[in-house]
Design an enzyme around this catalytic site. Structure first.
Site, short mmCIF file in Angstrom:
data_model
loop_
_atom_site.label_atom_id
_atom_site.label_comp_id
_atom_site.label_asym_id
_atom_site.label_seq_id
_atom_site.Cartn_x
_atom_site.Cartn_y
_atom_site.Cartn_z
CB CYS A 110 -0.87 -0.02 1.25
SG CYS A 110 -1.86 1.48 1.47
CD GLU A 141 -11.92 -0.45 -4.36
OE1 GLU A 141 -12.86 -0.90 -3.72
OE2 GLU A 141 -10.72 -0.73 -4.13
CG HIS A 143 -6.89 0.84 -6.33
ND1 HIS A 143 -6.39 0.69 -5.06
CD2 HIS A 143 -8.15 0.35 -6.29
CE1 HIS A 143 -7.32 0.14 -4.29
NE2 HIS A 143 -8.40 -0.07 -5.01
CB CYS A 179 -2.21 4.81 -5.90
SG CYS A 179 -3.73 4.11 -5.25
N1 DGL Z 1 -3.89 1.27 -1.20
C1 DGL Z 1 -3.91 2.70 -1.26
C2 DGL Z 1 -2.56 3.18 -1.80
O1 DGL Z 1 -1.85 2.45 -2.45
C3 DGL Z 1 -5.05 3.23 -2.12
C4 DGL Z 1 -6.42 3.00 -1.53
C5 DGL Z 1 -6.65 3.76 -0.22
O2 DGL Z 1 -6.75 5.00 -0.22
O3 DGL Z 1 -6.68 3.09 0.80
O4 DGL Z 1 -2.20 4.31 -1.58
#
Ligand code: DGL
Length: 280
Positions: A75, A151, A185, A183
């Protein structure tokens, strides 16, 4: 046990970190993976450092109770805000440093970073890039609408194209030559990002560069030389689960997925399976 295949723990705030799992599966097909998506507490990208650290520590503890040999903080927000303060016994890596190194290797003068609000606000990518090469210019942009679009499964939707173009406009106007996808995603949006950026901008994906780093370090540590205890598997845990998350997991991994719904603060003695949620 060295000389065997490792059990790798991976966590993210949601299912996006499966882009890192997909990279690990391609590179280390013999390794087994335990993945935890903290879907009940997502998003992390709008939360404070203190909260992200607290959530991340419970995720680490959950995976370490399951005796992982190595751990990946998949993350970007947790890597930017919490990695330095996390208590982790196993060898571990975040996605930020590998992403920054890959961007520096690809860039000629100007890197654009797109990420969540918290990651951009932490300035962690900018710092990491400047440490590696202070001559490079860095421009950042938070893109809060992109996570919900992924999503929703709208990677190829017209609306997503317009929103991506709007977010990238100032970065492209400033003349970036490299775009770092900061990020988990965003690798799912590679197609639309490439179309909007055009051929003169190189896209760098922190999921792919993290997979490469983890592979290198585990191989160097002798972790991948022997047979595994059984066929390599991916086990997916989520703190909130529904068919929507299981479907997204299948799209990212390209293989059937069953999520186990768990309480990350499980009381002692409840190690085991959660309720299963399948895609159909
Ligand atoms: N997993 C988060 C990131 O890579 C994106 C999703 C979130 O905001 O939790 O920053």
């Amino acid at each position: 046990m060295r000389g065997a295949q490792p059990l790798i723990g991976v966590f993210d705030s949601g299912v996006g970190g499966l882009t890192v799992v997909a990279a690990l599966r391609r590179r280390l097909p013999g390794a087994s993976i335990l993945y935890l998506g903290d879907t009940a507490r997502l998003p992390y990208g709008t939360k404070s450092r203190r909260t992200v650290l607290r959530y991340s520590q419970t995720n680490v503890d959950f995976l370490e109770r399951r005796k992982v040999d190595a751990l990946v903080v998949a993350c970007n927000t947790a890597s930017a805000m919490a990695l330095d303060e996390l208590i982790v016994l196993a060898p571990h890596w975040g996605v930020l440093e590998p992403g920054a190194s890959a961007a520096v290797a690809a860039a000629s003068r100007h890197i654009g970073v797109i990420a969540t609000e918290s990651t951009v606000g932490s300035g962690a990518y900018e710092e990491a890039i400047r440490r590696l090469d202070p001559r490079l210019r860095v421009s950042q942009r938070s893109c809060p609408l992109l996570v919900p679009l992924v999503e929703e499964g709208w990677e190829e939707d017209e609306i997503t194209g317009s929103i991506v173009a709007r977010y990238l406009e100032p970065l492209l106007a400033e003349g970036i030559d490299t775009l770092l996808l900061g990020c988990t995603h965003y690798p799912m949006l590679r197609g639309v990002l490439e179309r909007v950026c055009g051929p003169d901008v190189t896209l760098v994906d922190s999921a792919e560069s993290t997979g490469a780093l983890v592979e290198r370090e585990l191989r160097a540590g002798g972790w991948t030389d022997g047979p595994g205890p059984g066929p390599a598997s991916v086990r997916l845990f989520a703190t909130d689960a529904g068919p929507r998350f299981a479907k997204l997991a299948e799209r990212i991994l390209g293989e059937p997925a069953t999520l186990e719904w768990i309480d990350v603060n499980e009381p002692a003695g409840t190690l085991g399976s959660g309720e299963e949620v399948e895609t159909s």
